[in-house]
Design an enzyme around this catalytic site. Structure first.
Site, PDB file in Angstrom:
ATOM      1  N   TYR A 158       0.833  -1.208   0.000  1.00 31.54           N
ATOM      2  CA  TYR A 158       0.000   0.000   0.000  1.00 31.54           C
ATOM      3  C   TYR A 158       0.864   1.254   0.000  1.00 31.54           C
ATOM      4  CZ  TYR A 158      -2.572   3.896   2.081  1.00 31.54           C
ATOM      5  OH  TYR A 158      -3.085   5.147   2.351  1.00 31.54           O
ATOM      6  N   ALA A 160       3.972   1.629  -0.706  1.00 26.40           N
ATOM      7  CA  ALA A 160       4.804   1.742  -1.906  1.00 26.40           C
ATOM      8  C   ALA A 160       3.988   2.330  -3.057  1.00 26.40           C
ATOM      9  CB  ALA A 160       5.360   0.372  -2.301  1.00 26.40           C
ATOM     10  N   LYS A 162       1.368   4.310  -2.760  1.00 28.90           N
ATOM     11  CA  LYS A 162       1.091   5.732  -2.470  1.00 28.90           C
ATOM     12  C   LYS A 162       2.348   6.574  -2.705  1.00 28.90           C
ATOM     13  CE  LYS A 162      -2.210   7.425  -1.133  1.00 28.90           C
ATOM     14  NZ  LYS A 162      -3.401   7.971  -1.849  1.00 28.90           N
ATOM     15  N   LEU A 198      -8.919  -0.093  12.224  1.00 28.74           N
ATOM     16  CA  LEU A 198      -8.887  -0.434  13.655  1.00 28.74           C
ATOM     17  C   LEU A 198     -10.109   0.053  14.459  1.00 28.74           C
ATOM     18  CD1 LEU A 198      -7.073  -1.680  15.946  1.00 28.74           C
ATOM     19  CD2 LEU A 198      -6.330   0.660  16.402  1.00 28.74           C
TER      20      LEU A 198
HETATM   21  P1  NAD Z   1     -11.619   4.585   1.491  1.00 29.28           P
HETATM   22  O1  NAD Z   1     -11.161   3.229   1.112  1.00 29.28           O
HETATM   23  O2  NAD Z   1     -12.633   4.744   2.563  1.00 29.28           O
HETATM   24  O3  NAD Z   1     -12.200   5.332   0.189  1.00 29.28           O
HETATM   25  C1  NAD Z   1     -11.614   5.222  -1.072  1.00 29.28           C
HETATM   26  C2  NAD Z   1     -12.649   5.659  -2.111  1.00 29.28           C
HETATM   27  O4  NAD Z   1     -12.032   5.622  -3.413  1.00 29.28           O
HETATM   28  C3  NAD Z   1     -13.868   4.742  -2.181  1.00 29.28           C
HETATM   29  O5  NAD Z   1     -15.059   5.504  -2.254  1.00 29.28           O
HETATM   30  C4  NAD Z   1     -13.656   3.957  -3.472  1.00 29.28           C
HETATM   31  O6  NAD Z   1     -14.878   3.547  -4.090  1.00 29.28           O
HETATM   32  C5  NAD Z   1     -12.918   4.982  -4.318  1.00 29.28           C
HETATM   33  N1  NAD Z   1     -12.104   4.369  -5.378  1.00 29.28           N
HETATM   34  C6  NAD Z   1     -11.230   3.325  -5.248  1.00 29.28           C
HETATM   35  N2  NAD Z   1     -10.671   3.063  -6.439  1.00 29.28           N
HETATM   36  C7  NAD Z   1     -11.159   3.968  -7.324  1.00 29.28           C
HETATM   37  C8  NAD Z   1     -10.936   4.229  -8.697  1.00 29.28           C
HETATM   38  N3  NAD Z   1     -10.086   3.482  -9.418  1.00 29.28           N
HETATM   39  N4  NAD Z   1     -11.607   5.248  -9.283  1.00 29.28           N
HETATM   40  C9  NAD Z   1     -12.467   6.007  -8.573  1.00 29.28           C
HETATM   41  N5  NAD Z   1     -12.738   5.786  -7.278  1.00 29.28           N
HETATM   42  C10 NAD Z   1     -12.079   4.797  -6.651  1.00 29.28           C
HETATM   43  O7  NAD Z   1     -10.303   5.396   1.815  1.00 29.28           O
HETATM   44  P2  NAD Z   1     -10.070   6.658   2.786  1.00 29.28           P
HETATM   45  O8  NAD Z   1      -9.654   6.168   4.106  1.00 29.28           O
HETATM   46  O9  NAD Z   1     -11.222   7.581   2.669  1.00 29.28           O
HETATM   47  O10 NAD Z   1      -8.782   7.286   2.089  1.00 29.28           O
HETATM   48  C11 NAD Z   1      -8.913   8.309   1.089  1.00 29.28           C
HETATM   49  C12 NAD Z   1      -7.520   8.750   0.675  1.00 29.28           C
HETATM   50  O11 NAD Z   1      -6.826   9.256   1.799  1.00 29.28           O
HETATM   51  C13 NAD Z   1      -6.647   7.632   0.110  1.00 29.28           C
HETATM   52  O12 NAD Z   1      -5.887   8.154  -0.949  1.00 29.28           O
HETATM   53  C14 NAD Z   1      -5.739   7.239   1.271  1.00 29.28           C
HETATM   54  O13 NAD Z   1      -4.518   6.743   0.802  1.00 29.28           O
HETATM   55  C15 NAD Z   1      -5.572   8.588   1.957  1.00 29.28           C
HETATM   56  N6  NAD Z   1      -5.294   8.563   3.413  1.00 29.28           N
HETATM   57  C16 NAD Z   1      -6.093   7.840   4.245  1.00 29.28           C
HETATM   58  C17 NAD Z   1      -5.854   7.893   5.633  1.00 29.28           C
HETATM   59  C18 NAD Z   1      -6.717   7.139   6.629  1.00 29.28           C
HETATM   60  O14 NAD Z   1      -6.386   7.123   7.814  1.00 29.28           O
HETATM   61  N7  NAD Z   1      -7.826   6.537   6.225  1.00 29.28           N
HETATM   62  C19 NAD Z   1      -4.801   8.660   6.121  1.00 29.28           C
HETATM   63  C20 NAD Z   1      -3.991   9.374   5.223  1.00 29.28           C
HETATM   64  C21 NAD Z   1      -4.274   9.317   3.865  1.00 29.28           C
HETATM   65  O1  DAU Z   2      -1.173   6.407   8.604  1.00 33.79           O
HETATM   66  C1  DAU Z   2      -2.141   6.644   7.610  1.00 33.79           C
HETATM   67  C2  DAU Z   2      -2.749   5.333   7.183  1.00 33.79           C
HETATM   68  O2  DAU Z   2      -3.570   4.892   8.265  1.00 33.79           O
HETATM   69  C3  DAU Z   2      -3.570   5.441   5.896  1.00 33.79           C
HETATM   70  O3  DAU Z   2      -2.719   5.791   4.835  1.00 33.79           O
HETATM   71  C4  DAU Z   2      -4.277   4.125   5.588  1.00 33.79           C
HETATM   72  O4  DAU Z   2      -5.129   4.300   4.459  1.00 33.79           O
HETATM   73  C5  DAU Z   2      -5.115   3.735   6.789  1.00 33.79           C
HETATM   74  O5  DAU Z   2      -5.703   2.474   6.554  1.00 33.79           O
HETATM   75  C6  DAU Z   2      -4.258   3.683   8.050  1.00 33.79           C
HETATM   76  O6  DAU Z   2      -3.314   2.582   7.981  1.00 33.79           O
HETATM   77  P1  DAU Z   2      -3.007   1.658   9.263  1.00 33.79           P
HETATM   78  O7  DAU Z   2      -2.485   0.375   8.786  1.00 33.79           O
HETATM   79  O8  DAU Z   2      -2.248   2.412  10.284  1.00 33.79           O
HETATM   80  O9  DAU Z   2      -4.531   1.506   9.818  1.00 33.79           O
HETATM   81  P2  DAU Z   2      -5.351   0.252  10.384  1.00 33.79           P
HETATM   82  O10 DAU Z   2      -6.622   0.805  10.924  1.00 33.79           O
HETATM   83  O11 DAU Z   2      -5.429  -0.859   9.406  1.00 33.79           O
HETATM   84  O12 DAU Z   2      -4.453  -0.231  11.598  1.00 33.79           O
HETATM   85  C7  DAU Z   2      -4.106   0.641  12.647  1.00 33.79           C
HETATM   86  C8  DAU Z   2      -3.197  -0.126  13.610  1.00 33.79           C
HETATM   87  O13 DAU Z   2      -3.984  -1.142  14.253  1.00 33.79           O
HETATM   88  C9  DAU Z   2      -2.062  -0.861  12.925  1.00 33.79           C
HETATM   89  O14 DAU Z   2      -0.912  -0.808  13.763  1.00 33.79           O
HETATM   90  C10 DAU Z   2      -2.552  -2.296  12.803  1.00 33.79           C
HETATM   91  C11 DAU Z   2      -3.443  -2.446  14.016  1.00 33.79           C
HETATM   92  N1  DAU Z   2      -4.586  -3.375  13.866  1.00 33.79           N
HETATM   93  C12 DAU Z   2      -5.431  -3.167  12.823  1.00 33.79           C
HETATM   94  C13 DAU Z   2      -6.503  -3.989  12.632  1.00 33.79           C
HETATM   95  C14 DAU Z   2      -7.444  -3.792  11.463  1.00 33.79           C
HETATM   96  C15 DAU Z   2      -4.788  -4.395  14.787  1.00 33.79           C
HETATM   97  O15 DAU Z   2      -4.025  -4.553  15.757  1.00 33.79           O
HETATM   98  N2  DAU Z   2      -5.872  -5.201  14.601  1.00 33.79           N
HETATM   99  C16 DAU Z   2      -6.731  -5.070  13.561  1.00 33.79           C
HETATM  100  O16 DAU Z   2      -7.684  -5.868  13.432  1.00 33.79           O
END
Ligand code: NAD
Ligand code: DAU
Length: 354
Positions: A158, A160, A162, A198
């Site tokens: 993932y 890589a 991004k 999480l």
């Molecule tokens: P998410 O998975 O909830 O949403 C992703 C959205 O993109 C979905 O609505 C999906 O349908 C759409 N999508 C996927 N592939 C597509 C494509 N090929 N064309 C058009 N739409 C497409 O993700 P999120 O958590 O809302 O993350 C949004 C952005 O923010 C991502 O780029 C992610 O890398 C970045 N980001 C997320 C976090 C986090 O903590 N969730 C933190 C930092 C950055």
């Molecule tokens: O840091 C920003 C990133 O945060 C975003 O770019 C990603 O899109 C987003 O998914 C998130 O990535 P993480 O891998 O940090 O998030 P996740 O919620 O998957 O996991 C958070 C932490 O919790 C991580 O250390 C793994 C741990 N975890 C996660 C899950 C789903 C567990 O221990 N148990 C679980 O079941």
């Protein structure tokens, strides 16, 4: 302002769309509606005259070109991505297709439309790419937080993908002069997050009487930011940020995973006690660690605070309580996402762990 948002049906994109539509910007939301995209996230604005939804792929150049020509946006904000680290470990290909190739096709299509704009519109146009702190790799406890100068060292498929997309955005600015902005943000939490991540996973598992699976020791650290704060920061960068630059966005709220899960359990013990009177902490279980699990992420967001005057509004203590409450108050949203692709993926990959 007219903004073409991509990925606006997901967790963060939908929050941004809701904020901007309610602030009278004109939004077209292009989203493929993959497993994590949920059209119900936009129910509150779906009938507004300043909002339109288009189902489609950022890698569909013809469609993106048509939208750009018809809508003539002032900005494109790219949220569209495959976003879950665990999925990228099981199946990296789609991460390359969407996050790398999809972003490159989006950039090229926008560039081809942008180069023919009249000078003033061309100068004022912005392409804002939403990225992650995971591109910087992992930190030890004693390391300083990531700054905009920290070298990229992505560890998961993932991150890589991004990091690669960030490089393409930078390259389109350097090579063609496309006016780009990038934000690298830490872990978001809040309403409408897909329950593979999480906080919603632990909350929903807890109230369903399921196990709370902690990877490894639970000592890993993330820097948590409320999604509304993130979206406000994106708007500040979009409207005031310096073209070609990147901005780190963080919550200044580093917590171990174990702290987070215990906190969710304590909140639930207060607001929705278990029928047997025991704590939800009884459901905590330690499972096999995530492959290549990054130990710690932490963001130094001094640049965005100093240059643009943004700072997070939510405290983690209040934000997490409101978030847990939101998942309890919205069972129909939970039902709306717990079908189809997500269910199939969980059954194939998470057997016994849910
Ligand atoms: P998410 O998975 O909830 O949403 C992703 C959205 O993109 C979905 O609505 C999906 O349908 C759409 N999508 C996927 N592939 C597509 C494509 N090929 N064309 C058009 N739409 C497409 O993700 P999120 O958590 O809302 O993350 C949004 C952005 O923010 C991502 O780029 C992610 O890398 C970045 N980001 C997320 C976090 C986090 O903590 N969730 C933190 C930092 C950055
Ligand atoms: O840091 C920003 C990133 O945060 C975003 O770019 C990603 O899109 C987003 O998914 C998130 O990535 P993480 O891998 O940090 O998030 P996740 O919620 O998957 O996991 C958070 C932490 O919790 C991580 O250390 C793994 C741990 N975890 C996660 C899950 C789903 C567990 O221990 N148990 C679980 O079941």
């Amino acid at each position: 302002m007219k903004i073409l948002v991509t990925g606006g049906a997901g967790f963060i994109g939908s929050c941004f769309v809701l904020q901007r539509v309610n602030s009278s910007d004109f939004i077209i939301n292009l989203d493929k509606l993959t497993y994590s995209g949920n059209i119900e996230n936009l129910n509150a604005v779906s009938d507004k005259p300043n909002y339109a939804f288009v189902r489609g792929d950022i890698g569909d150049s013809e469609l993106v070109k048509k939208l750009l020509e018809e809508f003539q946006p002032d900005a494109v904000v790219n949220f569209a991505a495959e976003s879950h680290v665990d999925r990228s470990i099981v199946d990296p290909d789609i991460f390359v297709r969407t996050n790398v190739l999809g972003t490159e096709i989006l950039l090229r299509t926008v560039k081809e439309w942008w180069e023919n704009l009249p000078t003033e519109k061309k100068d004022n146009f912005r392409l804002h790419h939403i990225s992650t702190d995971e591109v910087f790799g992992t930190l030890k406890l004693e390391d300083p937080a990531f700054t905009e100068e920290t070298p990229f060292a992505p560890n998961s498929p993932y991150s890589a993908s991004k990091a690669s997309s960030d490089h393409f955005v930078r390259a389109f600015n350097e090579t063609y002069g496309l006016p780009t902005l990038i934000t690298n943000c830490s872990n978001n939490y809040g309403p409408r997050q897909f329950p593979e991540k999480l906080i919603p996973l632990m909350t929903l598992n807890a109230i369903s009487g399921k196990k709370l699976p902690i990877y490894g020791t639970g000592e890993n650290i993330r820097d948590w930011l409320h999604v509304e704060d993130h979206c406000e920061a994106i708007y500040e960068v979009l409207t005031k940020g310096k073209v070609g630059e990147t901005y780190n966005i963080g919550g200044k709220s580093e917590r171990t995973n174990l702290f987070i899960v215990n906190k969710i359990c304590s909140i639930l013990d207060d607001i929705k006690p278990r029928e047997d009177g025991k704590s939800y902490k009884e459901q905590i279980t330690y499972v096999k660690d995530r492959l290549g699990h990054d130990f710690r992420y932490a963001i130094n967001c001094a640049k965005v605070e100093r240059d643009l005057g943004w700072t997070p509004r939510h405290t983690f203590e209040e934000g997490i309580k409101e978030t847990v409450q939101w998942y309890l108050d919205n069972p129909s949203w939970v039902e709306s996402i717990k079908t189809g692709e997500y269910r199939k993926w969980l059954e194939a990959n998470y057997n016994g762990r849910e």
